[in-house]
Design an enzyme around this catalytic site. Sequence first.
Site, PDB file in Angstrom:
ATOM      1  N   VAL A 396       3.909   1.087   1.811  1.00 50.94           N
ATOM      2  CA  VAL A 396       3.588   2.369   2.434  1.00 50.94           C
ATOM      3  C   VAL A 396       2.685   2.211   3.651  1.00 50.94           C
ATOM      4  O   VAL A 396       2.713   3.051   4.558  1.00 50.94           O
ATOM      5  CB  VAL A 396       2.962   3.354   1.417  1.00 50.94           C
ATOM      6  CG1 VAL A 396       3.933   3.671   0.291  1.00 50.94           C
ATOM      7  CG2 VAL A 396       1.670   2.841   0.856  1.00 50.94           C
ATOM      8  N   ASP A 397       1.882   1.149   3.728  1.00 52.88           N
ATOM      9  CA  ASP A 397       1.008   0.939   4.879  1.00 52.88           C
ATOM     10  C   ASP A 397       1.841   0.692   6.135  1.00 52.88           C
ATOM     11  O   ASP A 397       1.658   1.340   7.171  1.00 52.88           O
ATOM     12  CB  ASP A 397       0.074  -0.238   4.605  1.00 52.88           C
ATOM     13  CG  ASP A 397      -1.260  -0.097   5.319  1.00 52.88           C
ATOM     14  OD1 ASP A 397      -1.485   0.922   5.986  1.00 52.88           O
ATOM     15  OD2 ASP A 397      -2.087  -1.029   5.203  1.00 52.88           O
TER      16      ASP A 397
END
Length: 657
Positions: A396-397
């Site tokens: 997700v980063d």
Amino acid sequence: MLKESSVSKTLSRHGIDVTVVEQAVKASHAALGRRQKGDGHWVFELEADATIPSEYVLLGHFLDRIDTALEQKIGVYLRRIQGDHGGWPLYQDGRFDLSASVKAYFALKMIGDDVDAPHMRRARAAILQHGGAERSNVFTRIQLALYGEVPWDAVPVMPVELMLLPRKAFFSIWNMSYWSRTVIAPLLILAAYKPLALNPRGVHVQELFKRPPARIKDWIRGPYRSVWGRVFTYLDKALRPIVPHIPRSLHEKAIREAVRFIEKRLSGGGLGAIYPSMANVLMMYRVLGVPDDDPRVVQAWEAVQGLLVEKEDEAYCQPCVSPVWDTALSGLAMLEASSGAGAVQPAETKAALEKAAAWLRDRQILDVKGDWAINAPDLRPGGWAFQYENDYYPDVDDTAVVGMLLHRIDPEKNRVAIERAREWIIGMQSSNGGWGAFDIDNDLEALNHIPFSDHGALLDPPTVDVSARCISFLSQLGHPEDIGVIRKGLDYIRSEQEESGSWFGRWGTNYIYGTWSVLCALNIAGVSHDDPMVQRAVAWLESVQNEDGGWGEDCASYEGAPQGVYKTSLPTQTAWATLGLMAVGRRDSEAVQRGMAYLAQQQDEQGEWHEAPYNAVGFPKVFYLRYHGYKQFFPLMALSRYRNLTSSNSGQVEFGF
């Protein structure tokens, strides 16, 4: 450095000279632009400690696939990074690390270094002084067991039957992080077969043990981090006599399941696209009798070779590669430099960034439900992985940062990609409001206390820095229906603020990184700059600024050293600190002015910056990283942001990064 005449006028009575900032931005923009690949992406070296290159040497001797010339270059690298204490640290100027030192010594002996050479004598003495190889960590003892240096009793019990446990079982691999899952699956097969390395040169390191390994009975012991550690040690002892009597049919079924799990996830990037998993797969295939010319082995070997960084006189092996992350961050820095009244080559940069956007869009994972889907079976894929190819493990980063870049480049042209990323990130939020890197609610803390997890990094729980990026992305998009998701994330961040006013940085060093990440998110999410949470963070950042105007932080802060402190200032961390302060309206503060001056003064005549210390972390206290690109794109981002805010005469940052 800049010429003396430029340096002397960097700070005027009214603050930093804007001309100096403009010159620094132009030079850095050109330097970063030169590093862009022809297809539009950026990729920089990603360096770890001595562990990975040492393991690469050991892998070659396990398989008898030895490249003597390459080994000699790796030897040069290992000797260069040896510490003054005689052993090898986990990061620049770090303290002695026993496990890294055992592996580096073993690798150098494999390469052919004389055990009586001064550097080998110093290393051996330091290892013995710290308890000998018998006190090294689990992964090092596994390497030693593969060479017959220690019995397999030195390794915690990890039966391959773990592969058959369902998701709800306590010891299920689905309760572990992605990196643990991919490392463990092939390792379980190795532990089942207990192979012996080919070791064609017959190299051994019994001289590193204080006691003969055959006589040691206390391989699995503390120090324990909780009472769970003692409980699991007793369980380990109880399982040892049972495991050999597991029915053969069940044992073989578990091995087949492990192979099925692995081969489903194999790709050109290797299993999990991280070195330990990739190396374990190669050893697994050798143990299973798969020949080296089998396409699966060929692909796995080529994936490992793709991690090598070979220079004229030395070489090392990276833990993985970081092209998506580097491209997204480089793109944001280039975009910032080409925006505003002082825009640098806006037309040329736009074309370059459109190529980067196209490259990124091609790598969005839209048709593979990775391991994350075990907790979100109805969620559509939509993320990006860190590496060139790792479809089962997007994070997700990366997804949030790529999404922010695509939105800034062209929200309409990139609309479909952005919306799929938004949908995926919302679906990946954990129940406490935060986000982990790869999984949802991957926080069964007791697992970090099993004997195998002496590194304490078996899990991927939500972290503040990743959560801040997700909030920034969703806030930048500005969908009213996402307010509840954002508010829940903000509540999580507020609850995680340190007493000092800072925030812990899980993936970057450390409290400066975490605090910068959060301040950017709070700003774009609309949290008042006068909020006590913001005020405390600003006060902390300003309190740790150095006399030269810069900031620096030691990786030892993960080990209890003071927050936000290092013996010298560093361009990367100065950029993070100033970006954080500017995000909450401190553009005109003395702290930011001095930070800008520091960055301008530290830039070389080619427009780049230099720093040797490590700036990120894989696993706190265990594994650290040095992103070679950070010192180039983050200072450019900070200087450009300052210039843009000054030229617009506004203290408001419009974007969440």
